[in-house]
Design an enzyme around this catalytic site. Structure first.
Site, PDB file in Angstrom:
ATOM      1  N   THR A 102     -49.024 -20.611 -58.587  1.00  0.00           N
ATOM      2  CA  THR A 102     -49.014 -19.443 -59.460  1.00  0.00           C
ATOM      3  C   THR A 102     -48.485 -18.230 -58.715  1.00  0.00           C
ATOM      4  O   THR A 102     -48.513 -18.182 -57.483  1.00  0.00           O
ATOM      5  CB  THR A 102     -50.430 -19.077 -59.945  1.00  0.00           C
ATOM      6  N   ASP A 103     -48.035 -17.247 -59.477  1.00  0.00           N
ATOM      7  CA  ASP A 103     -47.883 -15.923 -58.901  1.00  0.00           C
ATOM      8  C   ASP A 103     -49.298 -15.398 -58.676  1.00  0.00           C
ATOM      9  O   ASP A 103     -50.272 -15.916 -59.213  1.00  0.00           O
ATOM     10  CB  ASP A 103     -47.094 -15.010 -59.845  1.00  0.00           C
TER      11      ASP A 103
END
Length: 777
Positions: free
Chosen positions: A276-277
């Site tokens: 994920t970011d």
């Protein structure tokens, strides 16, 4: 007359050992406890100021367990299982250089990194060899500072010029974005370290980035927004992919099985892992199921959620096992796993020269009336504009770099042999010192600084400088970064103070028959049409990294002949931009919101009503005038294109095009050859033309020629037919255009496809939940 031949090919990295590595990873997973597996798929946390509530509702602080930083200032780490000899990997920002802390407690040494040119400048080189060199240098710094994965490159599309992170991104065109990103990845990973290509996908704004729902057609997604990622995955095999913050057609990208598994892994055969970011998405269990293997930077709440889901059987342990195995695949490739003895002393001096050369290679000469440039170094020059004295090397946020120095324009010009007006320099430096002292201090590294208002100089003083100096340089600067999109006033458009300074300088110097050069030290597109007549020459320097002043001086003096070309269009006015009416979307009525750090996010949506008509695809198809077209850039010499030839008049799976470029001027230079193709559009709407290949010549001496060879396959010719979820190269006549930019075609040839060619059948996924009133030709 000498002729060179350049043969273009793209050779992917070997993946032959992947199967055996994955089998070993799966065996390791069987030896891990549930707790260890869950910790492996959740990062080790991130140090933030106390009191901040994270998007998932938890407080700041590291995950329970391992808390010490292996590399101070790095963005995050993965969980180590020492009993199984599984080390912790270190990941670090960012696209323009490694971002780590330059100093450490009780340590007299420094740990600076090279600030390389921004992504938009690298794309403006149109030179994959140069970009690969930059990547190789950056990868060496990663390895020698003990970092395993760089959180870059960022290759989202320049959908709108106000995008706050456009400086990190490459282009409005997916082919340019994909080819440049692939070269960057191949360069970095040649060091045995990894990359994370981001932000997958349709992360084209900062406004409400954590909550915005991007509503986009299947075709626009496939042809414009996914295509660059597809090219990079297939040509460079990045170790990891980073999912974006936003939703696509109703689902967070990090929770989208269609995006992360169906397209990425099943269609594109991707073998790395997905992360994920930072704090991206909402539902940790949905992320695991979608194929988002690593949650970064990681929070205690995510660990609790996943463990509970396994226990209550809402998450299969088989899914968790596969997530963990994919992470272990990459860990086994990492320097940490191989116990690499990093030195902490990369060759920063050598890398600075790489940065300087790349910066000059990507600068774009937009205007050069009466051969104003190159300028003679044996003259006194007047340097105006506060940015010249403290040049903007790159953007803010994760794209920032802690560098040892930055070369100002006066410093670079002085080294190149020019004489600087010292009184004018002192006046600017004094003004800068006072203005900076009055600025509020940043609370966090990613917080943008308030721009300093341009200096005001008395007309009489400017007239005196016009008497004393042979030429004037006026620098205009712009900075942007994470969390905030750009504004129109005092950003896309020049400020009142900038207009006044440029106008005063122009009048005074032109009255004396002397030239005025504007240097654009910017990260994104600005309006130029209203003021360009005040300048005799305009050099688009972008944000060139720490060697900024030296690189600009190299071009201004003629040491380097400019060869950069625009990878993004400069419109006449903002209202001409196809997404101007719907950027950055609309906020939705709701009581919920996501607060994080210095910004607030509320539920929002944006509809990509322009569809496939992004950038030059729109301007050329709808005959909209532009200030400077896609692919445009001047040189100190001239070039002639000739002898465009096709290997066949009938396309039968593959076609070769060759064109000869000759330097017809008086100085050595490089030329970017762009191959556009106009396709038949009887069955579906299509742009007037699309870029299908490009190449940069070597340094051609006057009179020297080089023949460029391009290979065109079915996928390059195909369009996405939404109704059947298929890529088809339509039957009909195609026109091949060898061009120096999207508006200047210099050679044409044609071929035909006798019968529709089905190039690829794909899955029916990511369908918009609402109808879109898309722009049509």
């Amino acid at each position: 007359m000498k002729t060179k031949f350049l043969f273009l090919s793209f050779l992917p990295l070997s993946v032959f050992a992947q199967q055996s590595i994955h089998e070993k990873s799966k065996a390791l997973v069987t030896k891990m406890s549930l707790e260890e597996k869950v910790h492996l798929v959740v990062g080790m946390g991130m140090k933030l100021p106390p009191g901040i509530t994270l998007p998932d509702g938890s407080k700041t602080g590291p995950v329970v367990g391992q808390t010490a930083d292996k590399v101070e200032g790095a963005a995050g780490t993965t969980f180590a299982v020492s009993r199984l000899h599984i080390p912790s990997m270190v990941v670090a920002d960012g696209p323009a250089g490694v971002r780590i802390s330059p100093t450490r407690k009780n340590d007299p040494n420094t740990y600076y990194a090279t600030a390389f040119p921004i992504g938009t400048l690298l794309a403006s080189t149109w030179d994959t060899a140069t970009v690969k060199k930059v990547g190789a240098a950056m990868g060496n710094e990663l390895k020698e500072y003990g970092i395993d994965i760089l959180l870059a490159p960022a290759l989202n599309i320049h959908r709108n010029p106000l995008g706050g992170r456009n400086f990190e991104y490459y282009s409005e065109d997916p082919l340019v974005a994909g080819r440049i990103a692939a070269a960057y990845v191949n360069g970095i990973q040649s060091n045995g370290v990894g990359t994370s290509i981001k932000h997958y996908v349709a992360n084209n704004q900062e406004t409400n980035r954590n909550t915005v729902n991007t509503i986009v057609s299947e075709r626009a997604l496939r042809e414009i927004y996914l295509r660059g990622f597809e090219l990079t995955v297939k040509e460079a095999h990045p170790w990891t992919v980073m999912s974006s913050y936003n939703k696509v057609n109703g689902t967070y990208t990090s929770e989208s099985y269609d995006l992360l598994t169906t397209i990425l892994r099943k269609e594109w055969k991707y073998k790395g892992f997905v992360m994920t970011d930072w704090f991206g998405g909402k539902d940790a269990v949905a992320q695991m199921k979608a194929g988002n293997d690593l949650l970064m930077p990681g929070t205690p709440k995510q660990i609790e959620t996943i463990e509970e889901a396994i226990k209550n059987k809402t998450l299969s342990e088989d899914v968790l096992n596969e997530n963990a195995a994919r992470i272990l695949d990459i860990i086994q490739e990492s320097p940490a796993y191989r116990n690499y003895k990093y030195s902490n002393i990369p060759d920063l001096k050598a890398h600075a020269q790489v940065a300087r050369a790349a910066a000059a290679d990507g600068m774009v000469l937009l205007k050069n009336e009466s051969n104003t440039l190159p300028a003679k170094a044996s003259q006194k020059v007047a340097v105006f504009g506060v940015t010249a004295y403290e040049m903007i090397t790159g953007g803010t946020g994760s794209g920032d770099v802690n560098k040892a120095y930055a070369v100002s324009l006066p410093e670079g010009l002085t080294k190149a042999g020019f004489t600087i007006d010292e009184a004018l320099q002192k006046e600017h430096l004094s003004y800068l010192e006072k203005a900076k002292a009055a600025q509020p201090k940043k609370r966090m590294f990613f917080e943008p600084m308030i721009p300093i208002t341009e200096i005001s100089i008395d007309q009489n003083e400017i007239e005196q400088k016009a008497n004393d100096c042979g030429i004037a340089f006026v620098t205009i600067g712009r900075s942007s970064g994470e969390f905030f999109d750009r504004k129109l006033e005092n950003d896309f458009y020049l400020s009142k103070e900038e207009k006044q300074l440029l106008n005063k300088v122009s009048k005074a110097f032109h009255a004396k028959g002397k030239k005025v050069v504007v240097i654009l030290n910017i990260g994104g597109v600005i309006e130029t049409a209203s003021w360009q007549n005040d300048a005799d020459a305009i050099l688009l320097a972008w944000q060139p990294g720490q060697e900024a002043g030296n690189a600009v001086a190299d071009v201004i003096s003629g040491k380097i002949n400019p060869s950069g070309k625009l990878a993004t269009t400069f419109p006449v006015d903002y209202k001409d931009v196809p997404s101007a009416k719907n950027f950055p979307g609309k906020e939705l009525p709701s009581d919920s919101k996501v607060d994080f750090a210095i910004v607030k996010n509320v539920p929002a949506e944006v509809t990509y009503e322009e569809g496939i008509y992004v950038g030059y695809r729109y301007y050329n198809t709808f005959n909209v005038p532009v200030a400077y077209p896609f692919g445009y850039g001047l040189s100190y010499t001239s070039f002639k294109y000739s002898n465009l030839q096709l290997s066949s008049k009938i396309f039968n799976g593959k076609l070769t095009a060759t064109v000869t470029v000759t330097n017809t001027g008086k100085s050595a230079g490089k030329e970017v050859v762009q191959l556009y193709i106009s396709a038949p559009h009887q069955t579906i709407d299509k742009p007037e033309e699309e870029l299908k290949a490009f190449a940069k010549t070597g340094l051609l001496q006057p009179g020297q020629s080089q023949t460029i060879r391009f290979t065109i396959d079915g996928k390059l010719l195909a369009s996405f037919h939404t109704d059947a979820s298929v890529w088809i190269a339509d039957a009909g006549t195609y026109t091949v255009k060898a061009a120096s930019n999207a508006n200047t075609v210099l050679q044409k040839a044609g071929f035909s496809i006798v019968k529709d060619i089905v190039v690829e059948k794909v899955n029916k996924v990511l369908v918009p939940q609402v109808s879109i009133n898309e722009l049509k030709k």
